[in-house]
Design a protein around this motif. Structure first.
Motif, PDB file in Angstrom:
ATOM      1  N   PHE A   7       0.570  -1.011   0.034  1.00  0.00           N
ATOM      2  CA  PHE A   7      -0.024  -0.075   0.257  1.00  0.00           C
ATOM      3  C   PHE A   7       0.723   1.505   0.033  1.00  0.00           C
ATOM      4  N   ARG A   8       2.202   0.607   0.691  1.00  0.00           N
ATOM      5  CA  ARG A   8       2.994   2.404   0.131  1.00  0.00           C
ATOM      6  C   ARG A   8       3.015   2.225  -0.740  1.00  0.00           C
ATOM      7  N   ALA A   9       3.590   1.239  -1.981  1.00  0.00           N
ATOM      8  CA  ALA A   9       4.135   1.079  -3.148  1.00  0.00           C
ATOM      9  C   ALA A   9       3.087   2.054  -3.825  1.00  0.00           C
ATOM     10  N   LEU A  10       1.534   1.811  -3.296  1.00  0.00           N
ATOM     11  CA  LEU A  10       0.300   2.123  -3.939  1.00  0.00           C
ATOM     12  C   LEU A  10       0.238   3.789  -4.073  1.00  0.00           C
ATOM     13  N   GLU A  11       0.871   3.667  -2.992  1.00  0.00           N
ATOM     14  CA  GLU A  11       0.310   5.686  -2.398  1.00  0.00           C
ATOM     15  C   GLU A  11       1.643   6.391  -2.952  1.00  0.00           C
ATOM     16  N   PHE A  12       2.666   5.516  -3.364  1.00  0.00           N
ATOM     17  CA  PHE A  12       4.326   6.148  -4.083  1.00  0.00           C
ATOM     18  C   PHE A  12       3.167   6.451  -5.568  1.00  0.00           C
ATOM     19  N   ALA A  13       2.944   5.396  -6.202  1.00  0.00           N
ATOM     20  CA  ALA A  13       1.681   5.522  -7.253  1.00  0.00           C
ATOM     21  C   ALA A  13       1.441   6.068  -7.760  1.00  0.00           C
ATOM     22  N   VAL A  14       0.310   6.066  -7.072  1.00  0.00           N
ATOM     23  CA  VAL A  14      -0.056   7.632  -7.614  1.00  0.00           C
ATOM     24  C   VAL A  14       0.323   8.513  -6.900  1.00  0.00           C
ATOM     25  N   ARG A  15       1.101   9.197  -6.547  1.00  0.00           N
ATOM     26  CA  ARG A  15       1.956  10.389  -6.825  1.00  0.00           C
ATOM     27  C   ARG A  15       2.835  10.481  -8.073  1.00  0.00           C
ATOM     28  N   PHE A  16       3.221   8.835  -8.532  1.00  0.00           N
ATOM     29  CA  PHE A  16       4.063   9.055  -9.979  1.00  0.00           C
ATOM     30  C   PHE A  16       3.265   9.340 -10.596  1.00  0.00           C
TER      31      PHE A  16
END
Length: 130
Positions: free
Chosen positions: A14-23
């Motif tokens: 979910f941290r990766a998904l949060e990063f992906a949203v910003r990316f």
């Protein structure tokens, strides 16, 4: 740019998904979120619901998907890595963003590592979020 984000329901994914949203926002990318499981369950529904909420909060209009694979019972992390690579080849994703549990040498030897499988394949750029 099409970005694949495999999630497993862990805090790291979910941290990766949060990063992906910003990316995605910064690079005008389209996110494709997938959760692999051997079957659809209440737990998989909860994982997808949480991902859906994160995507909506980030203003990303995409629907997370469940991909079932009955072969996940044997070396599941390595199999998930292979599944991700298959999706990359089938759909032409440009980038993969995923979490990693940071398991030790013994755990990797026994279970494998989805992230390691994808990185070693050298088929697509990968961002690993701890």
């Amino acid at each position: 740019m099409d970005v694949l984000v495999p999630i497993d329901g862990s805090e790291n994914s979910f941290r990766a998904l949060e990063f992906a949203v910003r990316f995605a926002d910064g690079f005008d990318a389209t996110l494709h979120v997938v959760h692999f499981s051997d079957e659809a369950t209440e737990a998989t529904d909860e994982i997808l619901a949480h991902a859906r909420a994160m995507l909506e909060e980030g203003g990303v209009e995409t629907e997370p998907e469940l991909a079932t694979d009955i072969q996940l019972e044997f070396r599941p992390a390595e199999r998930v890595g292979e599944n991700v690579l298959e999706l990359v080849e089938e759909n032409g994703y440009d980038h993969v963003i995923m979490g990693h549990h940071g398991s030790g040498t013994i755990e990797r030897a026994i279970l494998g590592s989805a992230a390691e499988t994808i990185v070693r394949a050298e088929k697509v750029p990968v961002t690993i979020v701890p």
